[in-house]
Structure formats: structure tokens, C-alpha cells
Write an enzyme that holds these catalytic residues in place. Sequence first.
Site, mmCIF file in Angstrom:
data_model
loop_
_atom_site.group_PDB
_atom_site.id
_atom_site.type_symbol
_atom_site.label_atom_id
_atom_site.label_comp_id
_atom_site.label_asym_id
_atom_site.label_seq_id
_atom_site.Cartn_x
_atom_site.Cartn_y
_atom_site.Cartn_z
ATOM 1 C CB ALA A 173 43.336 41.452 29.055
ATOM 2 N NE ARG A 192 42.349 31.668 36.755
ATOM 3 C CZ ARG A 192 41.612 31.738 37.841
ATOM 4 N NH1 ARG A 192 41.043 30.654 38.332
ATOM 5 N NH2 ARG A 192 41.426 32.888 38.476
ATOM 6 C CE LYS A 206 44.083 32.185 41.879
ATOM 7 N NZ LYS A 206 45.219 32.720 41.095
ATOM 8 N NE ARG A 244 39.882 35.798 30.281
ATOM 9 C CZ ARG A 244 41.044 35.255 29.918
ATOM 10 N NH1 ARG A 244 41.278 34.935 28.665
ATOM 11 N NH2 ARG A 244 41.963 35.009 30.825
ATOM 12 C CD GLU A 265 31.358 37.130 19.244
ATOM 13 O OE1 GLU A 265 31.859 36.159 18.641
ATOM 14 O OE2 GLU A 265 30.538 37.906 18.727
ATOM 15 C CG ASP A 273 41.441 34.382 42.384
ATOM 16 O OD1 ASP A 273 41.729 33.765 43.435
ATOM 17 O OD2 ASP A 273 42.262 35.080 41.757
ATOM 18 C CD GLU A 317 38.253 36.994 39.175
ATOM 19 O OE1 GLU A 317 38.531 38.085 39.676
ATOM 20 O OE2 GLU A 317 39.098 36.269 38.600
ATOM 21 C CE LYS A 367 44.675 35.813 45.304
ATOM 22 N NZ LYS A 367 43.728 35.931 44.172
#
Length: 250
Positions: free
Chosen positions: A164, A56, A58, A90, A51, A85, A152, A66
Site C-alpha cells: 500500500a 495521522r 488531516k 494504522r 508490530e 477519517d 478511522e 473533502k
Amino acid sequence: MNQLSINQLKQFKHDITRFMMMYKFALDEMETRIEILVQEFEMLHEYNPIEHTKSRLKSPESIVNKLYRKGCDISFPNIRDNIKDIAGLRITCSFISDIYVISEMLKNQSDLKVLEEKDYIKHPKQNGYQSLHLIIEVPVHMSDRREHVCIEVQIRTIAMDFWASLEHKIYYKFTEDNRAVPARLLEELKQAAYAASVLDQQMERLHKEIEIIKEEQSDMYDEKLNRIIINNQQFALPQALLGLLDDTKK
């Protein structure tokens, strides 16, 4: 600031820019691969499982924070070894089955290496979250060398992506004010995740039933078979090419 520290700062800026560029290029590479798959499905199949996508990167500040949480010293090797990541992609699908189709297509690309897989669809998180997470090593060709960069990849349905996104906004609102999310809201979020899962399963069943009906009602011959579409251009198949069909029967 003396000349030595200026030069050191310039060198550090160069190093961190080059470091971040690798992850940006890895995302570009993956987005190009996904776009090729999208076009392939649009040209050869009646249905496209992808779709939309969203990527993104970091920020350096987020990376350092992190690394601190992991208890690691600050260094580029430590960042590469401990944070997988930095770059995230996504992929959103319509149906649960699409998730595994896309996952297999990525795994079948010989120059991509899947380092880790977490299936939160078969094993949902405590809060009800469902998605497939892959850590993929992507080859990136720089001017002077080839790098293997981890990104990721999250693959999930539209329904779970919607859930989400709202869950993240709710958590962000409370953490921004240094407050805990009330237990009542946590329970309602979990129920909403379950409802999204039920919707996904229902839509999956409907999708399969529609595909069966389409196959049963399809004609043996269709005018569409006489033409192809490439890059929004329509081409009729020349009779000479159709003659190849007769040759294959001999």
C-alpha cells in the site's frame, strides 16, 4: 483590520484549534490503549501480534477540500457528520489472523463504539488492496465536557502495508504531474497485491505449524515459570506465593 474582525479571527482560531485538538486527543487515547495491549502481550504471552502503529491527522485544508467534494457547506457540525477519517490510526501485524484478534480486542472495550466496519481482506478492493477498516467512536474527556470523536483504524499485515505504501507513492507521483497511471502499471500493482496476499497466507500456515511444534516440544515444567518480568525487571516468585497453589487444590 478593525478590532471586530481581529476578535472574530481570534475566536475562529480558538474554535478550530479546539476542534482539531479533540481528534488529536482521540488518537492519543487510542495509541495509549494499543500500547497497553502491546505491553500485556509482551508480559503474559510469548507472541505480540502488534508490530507497529502509525497515526495521522488531516490538515484543515484537506478537511475542507473533502467537504467540498462531498458537496457540503462548511461548518463544524457538517465536518463531524460527514468526515469520519480526520484522525487515522494504522496498526500493522505479522499475520492475517492477528488482524481479527486485534479487532476483537478493540470491540470488547466497552467504552469504544464501532460505527462501521469494512473488511477488504474477505472482500479485496479492485486493485487488490486488503485491510480491515474500522470507524471507532472514542470518548475524549475535555476540561468542561466529554466528547465522542470518530477515528478511522486500519489494521493490515506487514506485506500489505509495504504494498500500500508503494502504491500510494506511485499514484502520488502521477497525480502530482496531472497524469493517469498507465494501465500496465495498474495491472502489475494488482499482481503484486496478489503476491503479497499469497505470501501472507503462506506465512500464516508456517506460523501455525511452528506453534504446534512448540507445543509438542514444550516441557511440563520450565524455570521461567518461577519468575515474572514487569517493565524489564525480573522478579522471582516467593515460595510463600507458590504455596497458594496448594491452597487452590484443597
